[in-house]
Design a protein around this motif. Structure first.
Motif, PDB file in Angstrom:
ATOM      1  N   ILE A 187     -23.521 -13.504   8.854  1.00  0.00           N
ATOM      2  CA  ILE A 187     -23.046 -14.839   8.484  1.00  0.00           C
ATOM      3  C   ILE A 187     -21.746 -15.183   9.197  1.00  0.00           C
ATOM      4  CG2 ILE A 187     -22.185 -16.239   6.565  1.00  0.00           C
ATOM      5  CD1 ILE A 187     -24.188 -14.796   4.770  1.00  0.00           C
ATOM      6  N   THR A 188     -20.783 -14.243   9.205  1.00  0.00           N
ATOM      7  CA  THR A 188     -19.481 -14.542   9.812  1.00  0.00           C
ATOM      8  C   THR A 188     -19.544 -14.611  11.331  1.00  0.00           C
ATOM      9  OG1 THR A 188     -18.910 -12.177   9.741  1.00  0.00           O
ATOM     10  CG2 THR A 188     -18.191 -13.542   7.894  1.00  0.00           C
ATOM     11  N   CYS A 189     -20.575 -14.025  11.925  1.00  0.00           N
ATOM     12  CA  CYS A 189     -20.695 -14.070  13.382  1.00  0.00           C
ATOM     13  C   CYS A 189     -21.778 -15.050  13.836  1.00  0.00           C
ATOM     14  CB  CYS A 189     -20.987 -12.664  13.933  1.00  0.00           C
ATOM     15  SG  CYS A 189     -19.594 -11.515  13.817  1.00  0.00           S
ATOM     16  N   VAL A 190     -23.015 -14.816  13.419  1.00  0.00           N
ATOM     17  CA  VAL A 190     -24.124 -15.636  13.915  1.00  0.00           C
ATOM     18  C   VAL A 190     -24.079 -17.046  13.333  1.00  0.00           C
ATOM     19  CG1 VAL A 190     -26.629 -15.874  14.015  1.00  0.00           C
ATOM     20  CG2 VAL A 190     -25.571 -13.631  14.309  1.00  0.00           C
ATOM     21  N   VAL A 191     -23.903 -17.159  12.013  1.00  0.00           N
ATOM     22  CA  VAL A 191     -23.921 -18.486  11.388  1.00  0.00           C
ATOM     23  C   VAL A 191     -22.706 -19.306  11.813  1.00  0.00           C
ATOM     24  CG1 VAL A 191     -23.981 -19.749   9.216  1.00  0.00           C
ATOM     25  CG2 VAL A 191     -25.250 -17.616   9.433  1.00  0.00           C
ATOM     26  N   VAL A 192     -21.517 -18.702  11.724  1.00  0.00           N
ATOM     27  CA  VAL A 192     -20.307 -19.415  12.159  1.00  0.00           C
ATOM     28  C   VAL A 192     -20.384 -19.725  13.649  1.00  0.00           C
ATOM     29  CG1 VAL A 192     -17.792 -19.290  12.384  1.00  0.00           C
ATOM     30  CG2 VAL A 192     -18.898 -18.414  10.325  1.00  0.00           C
ATOM     31  N   GLY A 193     -20.905 -18.767  14.437  1.00  0.00           N
ATOM     32  CA  GLY A 193     -21.039 -18.998  15.875  1.00  0.00           C
ATOM     33  C   GLY A 193     -21.998 -20.125  16.192  1.00  0.00           C
ATOM     34  N   THR A 194     -23.127 -20.172  15.495  1.00  0.00           N
ATOM     35  CA  THR A 194     -24.098 -21.237  15.723  1.00  0.00           C
ATOM     36  C   THR A 194     -23.525 -22.599  15.333  1.00  0.00           C
ATOM     37  OG1 THR A 194     -25.896 -19.668  15.272  1.00  0.00           O
ATOM     38  CG2 THR A 194     -26.432 -22.019  15.203  1.00  0.00           C
ATOM     39  N   GLY A 575     -18.404 -16.148  21.549  1.00  0.00           N
ATOM     40  CA  GLY A 575     -17.735 -14.884  21.262  1.00  0.00           C
ATOM     41  C   GLY A 575     -18.282 -14.222  20.007  1.00  0.00           C
ATOM     42  N   LEU A 576     -18.463 -15.006  18.945  1.00  0.00           N
ATOM     43  CA  LEU A 576     -18.966 -14.448  17.688  1.00  0.00           C
ATOM     44  C   LEU A 576     -20.397 -13.942  17.835  1.00  0.00           C
ATOM     45  CD1 LEU A 576     -17.548 -17.025  15.107  1.00  0.00           C
ATOM     46  CD2 LEU A 576     -16.819 -14.663  15.438  1.00  0.00           C
ATOM     47  N   ILE A 577     -21.244 -14.712  18.503  1.00  0.00           N
ATOM     48  CA  ILE A 577     -22.625 -14.265  18.698  1.00  0.00           C
ATOM     49  C   ILE A 577     -22.659 -13.025  19.594  1.00  0.00           C
ATOM     50  CG2 ILE A 577     -24.861 -14.902  19.684  1.00  0.00           C
ATOM     51  CD1 ILE A 577     -24.357 -17.744  18.754  1.00  0.00           C
ATOM     52  N   GLY A 578     -21.794 -12.986  20.596  1.00  0.00           N
ATOM     53  CA  GLY A 578     -21.701 -11.800  21.443  1.00  0.00           C
ATOM     54  C   GLY A 578     -21.274 -10.571  20.655  1.00  0.00           C
ATOM     55  N   ILE A 579     -20.333 -10.745  19.745  1.00  0.00           N
ATOM     56  CA  ILE A 579     -19.888  -9.635  18.896  1.00  0.00           C
ATOM     57  C   ILE A 579     -21.057  -9.099  18.063  1.00  0.00           C
ATOM     58  CG2 ILE A 579     -18.454  -9.065  16.885  1.00  0.00           C
ATOM     59  CD1 ILE A 579     -16.333 -10.968  18.030  1.00  0.00           C
ATOM     60  N   TYR A 580     -21.875 -10.010  17.528  1.00  0.00           N
ATOM     61  CA  TYR A 580     -23.002  -9.565  16.708  1.00  0.00           C
ATOM     62  C   TYR A 580     -24.044  -8.827  17.550  1.00  0.00           C
ATOM     63  CZ  TYR A 580     -26.751  -9.501  13.299  1.00  0.00           C
ATOM     64  OH  TYR A 580     -27.740  -9.077  12.438  1.00  0.00           O
ATOM     65  N   LEU A 581     -24.307  -9.301  18.752  1.00  0.00           N
ATOM     66  CA  LEU A 581     -25.273  -8.628  19.617  1.00  0.00           C
ATOM     67  C   LEU A 581     -24.805  -7.223  19.972  1.00  0.00           C
ATOM     68  CD1 LEU A 581     -26.323 -11.550  22.013  1.00  0.00           C
ATOM     69  CD2 LEU A 581     -27.615 -10.594  20.085  1.00  0.00           C
ATOM     70  N   VAL A 582     -23.516  -7.062  20.250  1.00  0.00           N
ATOM     71  CA  VAL A 582     -22.973  -5.734  20.527  1.00  0.00           C
ATOM     72  C   VAL A 582     -23.116  -4.844  19.295  1.00  0.00           C
ATOM     73  CG1 VAL A 582     -20.869  -4.443  21.056  1.00  0.00           C
ATOM     74  CG2 VAL A 582     -21.375  -6.568  22.284  1.00  0.00           C
ATOM     75  N   ARG A 587     -25.645  -0.279  16.504  1.00  0.00           N
ATOM     76  CA  ARG A 587     -26.228   0.320  15.308  1.00  0.00           C
ATOM     77  C   ARG A 587     -27.646   0.807  15.544  1.00  0.00           C
ATOM     78  NH1 ARG A 587     -24.629   0.322  10.245  1.00  0.00           N
ATOM     79  NH2 ARG A 587     -26.038   2.120  10.396  1.00  0.00           N
ATOM     80  N   ILE A 588     -28.467  -0.029  16.169  1.00  0.00           N
ATOM     81  CA  ILE A 588     -29.854   0.368  16.417  1.00  0.00           C
ATOM     82  C   ILE A 588     -29.920   1.498  17.431  1.00  0.00           C
ATOM     83  CG2 ILE A 588     -32.085  -0.415  17.304  1.00  0.00           C
ATOM     84  CD1 ILE A 588     -31.533  -3.137  16.141  1.00  0.00           C
ATOM     85  N   GLY A 589     -29.096   1.411  18.482  1.00  0.00           N
ATOM     86  CA  GLY A 589     -29.072   2.478  19.477  1.00  0.00           C
ATOM     87  C   GLY A 589     -28.650   3.809  18.882  1.00  0.00           C
TER      88      GLY A 589
END
Length: 598
Positions: A187-194, A575-582, A587-589
Motif C-alpha cells: 500500500i505505501t509503495c504500490v498504491v501511493v506510487g500509482t 521510486g516507490l514502485i521501484g522500491i516494491y519491485l526490489v 524476498r522471492i529470490g
C-alpha cells in the motif's frame, strides 16, 4: 453500437453470476470430500483433534518426499495430523480425490481462494460495517472518535482478522506477520506510487502537517514491531504497550479536531455523486470520519468494500452511477417483464453465499429489514457458536449433544423474544444495543471462520507448491486484501484535490491501524494464552526485511514530497514502485535460494 453498449453493461452481472456459480460448485465438491474424511479424522486423532486449529506446516515436512509410502495420498492417510486446520482437508482433496486430475484441483483451489477473499470483503461490506455504523449511532460517538476507531476497523477488518486467525491456535505467527507487513509495503509503495503517477500533472498539494504526523507515527509503529521481532518474544505488557501507540495517536487526532471546532465537508466517494452522504474532514484534513447528514449507506464506511457489497450492487436504483463505471439499469429494465432474467439468476446464485450469514447475523438496517431473518438470526446464532465450540473442544458425544441442546434452548428463547418484540414493516426502535452488539459479535465470528479457512488454505498451498506459507502470505494474502485499496484509492484520487488528500491519508492510516491493532491484538491474544510466559515469535530475517522496506518507502516519501512542495510527482511514484519491485525480487529470490538449499 447500442447492442455493444448493452453487452458491456451486462459484463459485471455475468462476471458476478459466473463467479458465484463457480464458488458454489467448488464448495459442494469440498463438502463431499470433507464428509469422507471427517469421521476418520476424529477417530484417528482422538483428543488431539485440531478442529479449527491451524497446525504448523512442518508437521508434514515429509509429504513431498513421502519416504516409505507409494505416493502423497498414502502418506496423508498415515499422518492425519497433516490437516492444516479449517473445515476442509485441502491436501486430501488435492492428492487423493484429484490425484489424476491435478489441473482441475489447481483451478478449484484457486477459485476457492478467490471465494474466501470475496467472503472476507463482502462480510465487511454488507454486515460488519453496517453494525459499526449502527453502533456509532447507538453510542452517539462524536464523528472524530468514530473516524479514528470504527471507520479504520471497518476498512481493515479482513487484514485484522486474518492476522488474528494466523496467531490463534499456532505457535508460528509468520503468516499473520507477513500478511500485515507485506500489505503495508504494497500500500505505501504500490498504491501511493500509482496515485502519484496518476495525479502528477494535476498539481495537487498534500497537507504537510498531517502527512508527517501519519508517516512519523507509522515509522514509530514499524520500529516498535522491529524491536519485538528482534527480541523474539512479547508478553502481555509489551503487547498492550504496542496497541497503546494507536490509542495515543487516535486520542491526539480526536482531541485536535475537537479543539479546532472548524469543520468542512468532502465527499466520501465523489464518483458516486452522493451529495448528502459525506466524510467529515477538517480544514487540514486531520482525519476523515462519517457524518449522517441524512442516511449514510453502510458500505460507505470503507471505499474499498464497495466493490464487495451485494447490497451496493443491487441498490443502484437509488444511485444509478456507480464509482466503478457501470450500471445494471439497462439490464434490469430490459428483463423486468420476463419471468426469467439475468438479475433473477444472479440473485439465485448469490443466495447460497448470503443465506448462512443472514441466518446468523442480526441486521436491523432500514433498507434490509426482514422480521423473518431477524428472528432466524437470533435463533440460529447460538447453534453456530455451539458448532464451532464442539469443533475446537472435543468433549465426547454426550458433551457435544448437551451443548447443542443448550444452545437450541437459548436460541428458541431469543427467537421467541425477537418474534414478540419486532414488527414486520420496520426494525426495532428500542433496545437497539443488544441487536447491534449481537450483529457485531456474529460478524466477528464469521470473520474468524473465513479468515481461519483462508490461512489454512494458504498453509496447504504452501505444501502443495513447496513454497513457504509465509511467502504466500506476503504475496497472495497481502495482495488479495490490498487490491481493493489500490482500486478505490486510485479512483478516489482521480476525482480531484480532496480525493487525493483522503486517498493518500488512507494509504498510511490504514496500514498503521492494521499493524498496531491487527498485530497488536494478535500478539495480545497470543501472549495472554501463554501467560505468565511470553509469546515466542520465531526470528525471521525476512520479516525484518519487510519492515526495512516499509521504512525505505516512508523515507523516500518524506524526502521527495517536501522537495516538490508536497505535490505528488512521477519521481515519487516511480521510486516507490521501484522500491516494491526490489523488495519483491529480494524476498522471492531469497525464498527460492533457501528452498533449493533445503
Amino acid at each position: 453500437m447500442g447492442h455493444l453498449t448493452k453487452i458491456f453493461h451486462r459484463k459485471p452481472i455475468y462476471f458476478r453470476g459466473s463467479f458465484h456459480a463457480l464458488c458454489i460448485l467448488v464448495f459442494i465438491v469440498l463438502c463431499f470430500n470433507n464428509w469422507s474424511y471427517e469421521k476418520v479424522d476424529r477417530v484417528s486423532l482422538g483428543s488431539n483433534y485440531t478442529g479449527l486449529k491451524i497446525t504448523d506446516p512442518t508437521d508434514c515436512s515429509g509429504l513431498n518426499q513421502h519416504k516409505g509410502f507409494e505416493n502423497e495420498c498414502e502418506y496423508l492417510k498415515a499422518n492425519p495430523q497433516c490437516k492444516a486446520g479449517g473445515f476442509f482437508y485441502y491436501l486430501d482433496f488435492f492428492y487423493c480425490d484429484c490425484q489424476k486430475f491435478a489441473p482441475l484441483a489447481y483451478i478449484a483451489l484457486v477459485i476457492w481462494l478467490a471465494t474466501l477473499f470475496y467472503l472476507l470483503g463482502n462480510t465487511s461490506a454488507d454486515y460488519f460495517c453496517c453494525c459499526l455504523e449502527k453502533l456509532s449511532n447507538v453510542l452517539r460517538l462524536p464523528p472524530t472518535v468514530a473516524g479514528v476507531t470504527l471507520l479504520p476497523l471497518g476498512n481493515g477488518a479482513p487484514d485484522v482478522f486474518a492476522s488474528i486467525a494466523a496467531f490463534v491456535g499456532t505457535d508460528n505467527a509468520d503468516v499473520g506477520l507477513n500478511s500485515i507487513s507485506g500489505g503495508a509495503v504494497f500500500i505505501t509503495c504500490v498504491v501511493v506510487g500509482t496515485i502519484s503517477l496518476c495525479v502528477a500533472d494535476l498539481g495537487v498539494t498534500i497537507d504537510k502537517k498531517c502527512f508527517k504526523r501519519d508517516v512519523y507515527t507509522f515509522m514509530l509503529a514499524v520500529l516498535a514491531l522491529a524491536v519485538i521481532l528482534f527480541v523474539g518474544e512479547v508478553n502481555v505488557g509489551g503487547a498492550i504497550a504496542f496497541v497503546s501507540i494507536y490509542v495515543v495517536y487516535a486520542t491526539y487526532v480526536a482531541a485536535n479536531e475537537f479543539l479546532r471546532k472548524k469543520e468542512a465537508y468532502a465527499p466520501l466517494l465523489p464518483l458516486a455523486n452522493t451529495s448528502e452522504d459525506r466524510l467529515l474532514v477538517s480544514e487540514t484534513d486531520e482525519v476523515p470520519h462519517l457524518v449522517k447528514s441524512s442516511k449514510v449507506p453502510h458500505w460507505m464506511w470503507g471505499a474499498h468494500v464497495a466493490m464487495y457489497s451485494e447490497v451496493f450492487n443491487h441498490g443502484l436504483e437509488d444511485n444509478p452511477k456507480t464509482p466503478w463505471g457501470w450500471t445494471d439499469e439497462e439490464t434490469h429494465s430490459e428483463d423486468s417483464g420476463s419471468w426469467f432474467s439475468c438479475s433473477k439468476l444472479l440473485t439465485c446464485l448469490e443466495f447460497p453465499l448470503m443465506l448462512p450469514r443472514r441466518l446468523t447475523i442480526p441486521i436491523i438496517d432500514e433498507e434490509r429489514w426482514s422480521k423473518f431473518y431477524a428472528v432466524a438470526s437470533v435463533t440460529f446464532a447460538p447453534l453456530l457458536l455451539a458448532f464451532l465450540w464442539n469443533r475446537v473442544y472435543n468433549g465426547g458425544q454426550l458433551g457435544e449433544d448437551l451443548i447443542y441442546i443448550g444452545s437450541a434452548v437459548v436460541g428458541c428463547f431469543l427467537g421467541f423474544g425477537a418474534f414478540v418484540s419486532t414488527k414486520i414493516d420496520h426494525p426495532p426502535q428500542k433496545m437497539l444495543l443488544p441487536w447491534v452488539l449481537g450483529g457485531f459479535f456474529m460478524s466477528i465470528i464469521w470473520f474468524y471462520m473465513v479468515a481461519n479457512e483462508l490461512v489454512a488454505l494458504l498453509v496447504s498451498l504452501g505444501l502443495i507448491f513447496r513454497v513457504n506459507s509465509a511467502i504466500l502470505a506476503l504475496t497472495v494474502l497481502a495482495w488479495g486484501n490490498s487490491m481493493g485499496d489500490l482500486m478505490s484509492n486510485v479512483a478516489l484520487a482521480m476525482n480531484g484535490a480532496d480525493g487525493v488528500q483522503i486517498a493518500i491519508s488512507g494509504c498510511y492510516a490504514g496500514p498503521m491501524f492494521n499493524t498496531l491493532i491487527g498485530l497488536g491484538v494478535s500478539m495480545l491474544i497470543g501472549s495472554w494464552s501463554k501467560r505468565p510466559d511470553s509469546y515466542v515469535i520465531a526470528r525471521d530475517s525476512g520479516l525484518l526485511c519487510n519492515l526495512g522496506f516499509i521504512i525505505i518507502g516512508l523515507v523516500w516519501s518524506l524526502v521527495v514530497l517536501p522537495r516538490n512542495q508536497m505535490q505528488p510527482s512521477k519521481l515519487l511514484g516511480m521510486g516507490l514502485i521501484g522500491i516494491y519491485l526490489v523488495f519483491l525480487c529480494l524476498r522471492i529470490g531469497t525464498a527460492v535460494v533457501v528452498g533449493s538449499l533445503n
